[in-house]
Design a protein around this motif. Structure first.
Motif, mmCIF file in Angstrom:
data_model
loop_
_atom_site.group_PDB
_atom_site.id
_atom_site.type_symbol
_atom_site.label_atom_id
_atom_site.label_comp_id
_atom_site.label_asym_id
_atom_site.label_seq_id
_atom_site.Cartn_x
_atom_site.Cartn_y
_atom_site.Cartn_z
ATOM 1 N N GLU A 36 -13.061 -40.879 -58.495
ATOM 2 C CA GLU A 36 -11.991 -39.880 -58.414
ATOM 3 C C GLU A 36 -11.560 -39.718 -56.956
ATOM 4 N N CYS B 296 -11.587 -49.883 -38.872
ATOM 5 C CA CYS B 296 -11.405 -50.498 -40.185
ATOM 6 C C CYS B 296 -10.289 -51.524 -40.127
ATOM 7 N N ASN C 288 -15.820 -50.879 -56.251
ATOM 8 C CA ASN C 288 -15.320 -49.498 -56.215
ATOM 9 C C ASN C 288 -13.811 -49.518 -56.330
ATOM 10 N N THR D 18 -21.396 -50.956 -48.181
ATOM 11 C CA THR D 18 -20.094 -50.716 -48.806
ATOM 12 C C THR D 18 -19.041 -51.320 -47.892
ATOM 13 N N TYR E 241 -4.771 -43.641 -49.188
ATOM 14 C CA TYR E 241 -5.486 -42.424 -49.570
ATOM 15 C C TYR E 241 -6.609 -42.090 -48.593
ATOM 16 N N CYS E 242 -6.730 -42.879 -47.533
ATOM 17 C CA CYS E 242 -7.872 -42.712 -46.621
ATOM 18 C C CYS E 242 -7.450 -42.542 -45.167
ATOM 19 N N VAL F 193 -10.548 -46.727 -56.458
ATOM 20 C CA VAL F 193 -9.988 -45.373 -56.488
ATOM 21 C C VAL F 193 -8.667 -45.479 -57.241
ATOM 22 N N MET G 95 -12.383 -39.701 -44.905
ATOM 23 C CA MET G 95 -13.495 -40.463 -45.501
ATOM 24 C C MET G 95 -13.928 -41.587 -44.542
ATOM 25 N N LEU H 298 -10.070 -36.096 -48.965
ATOM 26 C CA LEU H 298 -10.581 -36.584 -47.680
ATOM 27 C C LEU H 298 -9.547 -37.510 -47.062
ATOM 28 N N ASP H 299 -8.285 -37.306 -47.413
ATOM 29 C CA ASP H 299 -7.208 -38.151 -46.907
ATOM 30 C C ASP H 299 -6.726 -37.627 -45.556
ATOM 31 N N PRO I 136 -17.886 -51.766 -42.133
ATOM 32 C CA PRO I 136 -19.112 -52.259 -41.492
ATOM 33 C C PRO I 136 -19.060 -53.728 -41.096
ATOM 34 N N SER J 289 -14.811 -52.670 -52.258
ATOM 35 C CA SER J 289 -13.709 -51.828 -52.727
ATOM 36 C C SER J 289 -12.523 -52.701 -53.117
ATOM 37 N N MET K 247 -10.705 -38.045 -53.738
ATOM 38 C CA MET K 247 -11.205 -36.767 -53.193
ATOM 39 C C MET K 247 -10.326 -36.283 -52.044
ATOM 40 N N GLY L 31 -17.934 -43.479 -46.104
ATOM 41 C CA GLY L 31 -17.909 -43.235 -47.557
ATOM 42 C C GLY L 31 -19.095 -43.854 -48.252
ATOM 43 N N GLY M 56 -18.620 -47.420 -43.264
ATOM 44 C CA GLY M 56 -17.786 -47.170 -42.112
ATOM 45 C C GLY M 56 -16.628 -46.251 -42.494
ATOM 46 N N GLY M 57 -15.498 -46.338 -41.819
ATOM 47 C CA GLY M 57 -14.889 -47.515 -41.237
ATOM 48 C C GLY M 57 -15.214 -48.763 -42.063
HETATM 49 N N1 SAM Z 1 -14.390 -49.896 -45.536
HETATM 50 C C1 SAM Z 1 -15.404 -49.839 -46.529
HETATM 51 C C2 SAM Z 1 -14.773 -49.908 -47.916
HETATM 52 O O1 SAM Z 1 -13.558 -50.041 -48.016
HETATM 53 O O2 SAM Z 1 -15.530 -49.872 -48.888
HETATM 54 C C3 SAM Z 1 -16.330 -48.648 -46.430
HETATM 55 C C4 SAM Z 1 -15.750 -47.313 -46.084
HETATM 56 S S1 SAM Z 1 -14.671 -46.637 -47.313
HETATM 57 C C5 SAM Z 1 -14.296 -45.087 -46.584
HETATM 58 C C6 SAM Z 1 -15.807 -46.288 -48.625
HETATM 59 C C7 SAM Z 1 -15.215 -45.960 -49.958
HETATM 60 O O3 SAM Z 1 -14.547 -44.720 -49.869
HETATM 61 C C8 SAM Z 1 -14.197 -46.961 -50.461
HETATM 62 O O4 SAM Z 1 -14.564 -47.388 -51.743
HETATM 63 C C9 SAM Z 1 -12.910 -46.168 -50.521
HETATM 64 O O5 SAM Z 1 -12.085 -46.577 -51.575
HETATM 65 C C10 SAM Z 1 -13.434 -44.768 -50.713
HETATM 66 N N2 SAM Z 1 -12.502 -43.715 -50.313
HETATM 67 C C11 SAM Z 1 -11.799 -43.602 -49.177
HETATM 68 N N3 SAM Z 1 -11.043 -42.470 -49.177
HETATM 69 C C12 SAM Z 1 -11.312 -41.846 -50.344
HETATM 70 C C13 SAM Z 1 -10.861 -40.642 -50.955
HETATM 71 N N4 SAM Z 1 -9.996 -39.831 -50.348
HETATM 72 N N5 SAM Z 1 -11.331 -40.332 -52.191
HETATM 73 C C14 SAM Z 1 -12.220 -41.142 -52.825
HETATM 74 N N6 SAM Z 1 -12.685 -42.273 -52.301
HETATM 75 C C15 SAM Z 1 -12.238 -42.639 -51.082
#
Ligand code: SAM
Length: 335
Positions: free
Chosen positions: A188, A21, A158, A95, A27-28, A160, A330, A192-193, A70, A119, A190, A335, A67-68
């Motif tokens: 919300e 990424c 999207n 995404t 948060y990820c 968060v 995540m 998954l951090d 994409p 996002s 989640m 995600g 992804g990561g």
């Molecule tokens: N890199 C791309 C992106 O940023 O959209 C795709 C992968 S990212 C993991 C996909 C989505 O998961 C993003 O919208 C991100 O904000 C969300 N995301 C990541 N960690 C999260 C969490 N702990 N709780 C909720 N959403 C989360």
């Protein structure tokens, strides 16, 4: 047909094309990133497409590439075109964090991408740099505009919301989305951090989000949502209504934690290293890469997939006594 023991039919496949990424959202992911997969560990395009074909044969009708990040995957338009050429043609969506979207939006649309989610957690450059640990907001906003110009309508955004970071910015994000005709969805946070610091008490709930939004906007719930994760609202009135791209805008809220939609879940996830996950919060995965590389036939792979789906867990279980956060973040799941 991919059906589980609770009668749910899986038709939507999320494919994580890469674990890499270009951002490090707090948060990820940890600041230093993760232990990345090697190229050999990641599935090749041919492997993704072969598995994609088997999933389509089993009844999958939509695929979301994620992804990561994409857009880091060097042959993304080609993958989109190849998956989109499967019969019957699945709907292909993406995404992305949008960082390099401005350069790629037209090629993605030309390759057959039908829908896109970008996002964007904040419109403030400093806050963006703090949340994502990278100063890339101008590039992301240019990417969102480019996706819209390339005809990928409606562009979904999207966001968060995290209490001490961007919660107060919710109304501003709505105003921006409505002005430009983007569909905003609040998600919300989640568990998954990477740091495992998530707590239910600290997370911003859907109820809280609605309350903050309704200080400035009038929302009307839209009745049915089918299998879609977002609860949809029409935004029927607001402070700068005259500037909205459409007379009535829309807002989505994905309340995975406080209003789980597991009973309607039609999703499966394929990780970049070829593991099938039937739930975001599953503790186990089904290895498809090993058998695939060991020479398994399509029928044998289909059997593995069918058995994994049959065994899909009833719900994610967040908030129950036995809940354990998955080891993968995540970003490593897709995600
Ligand atoms: N890199 C791309 C992106 O940023 O959209 C795709 C992968 S990212 C993991 C996909 C989505 O998961 C993003 O919208 C991100 O904000 C969300 N995301 C990541 N960690 C999260 C969490 N702990 N709780 C909720 N959403 C989360």
């Amino acid at each position: 047909m991919l059906i589980d023991r609770f009668g749910r039919v899986a038709t939507d496949l999320r494919i994580s094309l890469t674990d890499l990424c270009s951002l490090r959202c707090t948060y990820c992911m940890p600041a230093e990133g993760l232990d990345w997969l090697t190229k050999a560990q990641r599935l090749s395009d041919d492997e993704f497409v072969r598995l994609g074909r088997i999933f389509v044969d089993l009844g999958v009708t939509s695929m979301r590439l994620t992804g990561g990040e994409p857009l880091v995957h060097p042959t993304l338009p080609d993958v989109i075109a190849r998956l989109g050429a499967l019969e019957p043609r699945p709907e292909i969506s993406l995404t992305t964090n949008g960082v390099t979207l401005a350069q790629h939006a037209e090629a993605l649309a030309a390759a057959g991408l039908t829908r896109i989610n970008v996002s964007v957690d904040t419109l403030d450059r400093e806050r963006f740099a703090k949340i994502t640990r990278r100063d890339r907001l101008p590039q992301v906003l240019a990417g969102v505009a480019a996706a819209s110009a390339a005809g990928l309508h409606p562009v979904k955004i999207n966001a968060v919301l995290v209490r001490d970071d961007n919660l107060h910015e919710a109304p501003e994000l709505i105003a921006w989305a409505l002005r430009n005709g983007y569909r905003l969805r609040f998600i919300e946070h989640m568990p998954l951090d990477a740091d495992h610091t998530w707590t239910r008490d600290e997370m911003v709930t859907a109820d809280e989000i609605v309350a903050i939004v309704e200080e400035q906007y009038t929302l009307r719930a839209v009745d049915r949502r089918g299998h879609a994760p977002a609860e949809e609202f029409e935004v029927v009135a607001g402070p700068d209504q005259a500037s909205w791209a459409e007379p009535v805008g829309r807002l989505g809220i994905i309340a995975s934690v406080t209003r789980p939609f597991c009973r309607d879940c039609d999703r499966l996830r394929l990780t970049a290293d070829g593991q099938l996950r039937t739930c975001l919060f599953a503790q186990s995965e089904t290895d498809l890469r090993g058998p695939l590389r060991a020479g398994a036939s399509d029928a044998e792979l289909a059997e593995l997939i069918t058995a994994a789906v049959a065994d899909k867990q009833e719900g994610h279980g967040i908030g129950t006594a036995g809940f354990v956060q998955p080891i993968r973040t995540m970003s490593a799941i897709g995600g």
